[in-house]
Design a protein around this motif. Structure first.
Motif, PDB file in Angstrom:
ATOM      1  N   PRO A   1       5.226   9.264  43.066  1.00 10.33           N
ATOM      2  CA  PRO A   1       5.335   7.673  43.467  1.00 10.33           C
ATOM      3  C   PRO A   1       4.902   6.876  42.424  1.00 10.33           C
ATOM      4  N   VAL A   2       5.676   5.576  42.276  1.00  8.71           N
ATOM      5  CA  VAL A   2       5.234   4.984  41.266  1.00  8.71           C
ATOM      6  C   VAL A   2       3.696   4.423  41.311  1.00  8.71           C
ATOM      7  N   LYS A   3       3.335   4.261  42.354  1.00  8.92           N
ATOM      8  CA  LYS A   3       1.724   3.724  42.777  1.00  8.92           C
ATOM      9  C   LYS A   3       0.876   4.567  42.124  1.00  8.92           C
ATOM     10  N   GLU A   4       1.146   5.977  41.734  1.00 11.42           N
ATOM     11  CA  GLU A   4       0.321   7.174  41.215  1.00 11.42           C
ATOM     12  C   GLU A   4       0.669   7.171  39.573  1.00 11.42           C
ATOM     13  N   TRP A   5       1.450   6.530  39.021  1.00 13.65           N
ATOM     14  CA  TRP A   5       1.899   6.568  37.627  1.00 13.65           C
ATOM     15  C   TRP A   5       0.818   6.247  36.624  1.00 13.65           C
ATOM     16  N   TYR A   6       0.076   5.161  37.254  1.00 14.66           N
ATOM     17  CA  TYR A   6      -1.397   4.544  36.134  1.00 14.66           C
ATOM     18  C   TYR A   6      -2.030   5.923  35.901  1.00 14.66           C
TER      19      TYR A   6
END
Length: 253
Positions: free
Chosen positions: A216-221
């Motif tokens: 998920p994008v929210k975990e990319w960082y």
């Protein structure tokens, strides 16, 4: 028409056939041969027969050019198409957005696309079909897996193969559509962070990039070892990017 006239007409057409071949109008030449072998061709109007000649040449040249573009793209699934599986309700796909993306107008605008979803839900197949649609409009496309791309860049830099490294980077910067698949399946150390940043920065606002990930994008960082590069890369990718999420059970089952 007597036999002499028929023979003279055949000679005339064969001469025309050879001239078309010598001028590299192979599509027209082949269509002319087909018409000559068809005893019913005389029943068609000159306009219809001429239209077939031009269409045959156009199709031949179009297909040859498409095949050149397709070969350079190095797609994982070069035969991917937008088929009925996209419309299966259990997959819960955003069909209106998908149909708009399939027109490829967003590529002309230099917009990005982020595709996420669990493994096996058809992300890779879809982005390959999207790439084929872009290739049919003669947009330049390149497909990479994230790990292969970043490892290749690191390898050339480590052996001081600067010409090869710069060549790859220049090519990536210029293609109309860059697809980076399986993003997030490898650790992004500082070197890989830098390479990814250079790629995204060289394309920002000019060319379109597609990132495909099961994360998920929210975990990319958290994938980035350097928070400065994380901020810089994600800002360039996600700003004004379209998003698609693929759901449902694995199609591999």
């Amino acid at each position: 028409m007597n036999n002499t006239e028929i023979k003279e007409e055949q000679i005339l057409y064969m001469d025309l056939y050879e001239k078309l071949k010598s001028m590299k109008f192979s599509g027209m030449a082949e269509e002319l041969r087909i018409q000559l072998e068809n005893p019913n061709s005389d029943l068609e109007s000159f306009q219809n027969r001429f239209e077939k000649l031009v269409t045959a040449e156009w199709n031949l040249r179009y297909n040859k050019k498409f095949e050149r573009y397709l070969k350079k793209a190095k797609l994982k699934i070069p035969g991917a198409t937008f088929d009925e599986k996209l419309y299966v309700s259990d997959r819960q796909l955003d069909i209106p957005t998908i149909e708009k993306l399939n027109t490829c107008t967003w590529i002309d605008e230099g917009r990005n696309l982020v595709v996420t979803g669990m493994t096996g839900t058809g992300k890779t197949y879809y982005v390959n079909a999207l790439a084929v649609a872009a290739l049919k409009q003669f947009k330049e496309v390149r497909y990479y897996s994230a790990s292969k791309l970043l490892l290749e860049l690191s390898a050339h830099e480590q052996v001081d193969d600067s010409l090869k490294f710069l060549g790859i980077m220049e090519n990536i910067a210029q293609v109309d559509l860059l697809i980076i698949d399986d993003f997030g399946l490898m650790n992004l150390d500082v070197e890989k962070c830098r390479h990814l940043f250079e790629i995204l920065d060289s394309r920002e606002g000019r060319k379109s990039t597609v990132l495909v990930s099961q994360i998920p994008v929210k975990e990319w960082y958290d994938l980035f070892k350097d928070c400065t590069y994380a901020d810089a890369c994600l800002d360039r990718v996600l700003c004004k990017a379209y998003r698609l999420e693929f759901k449902g059970e694995s199609l591999r089952n």
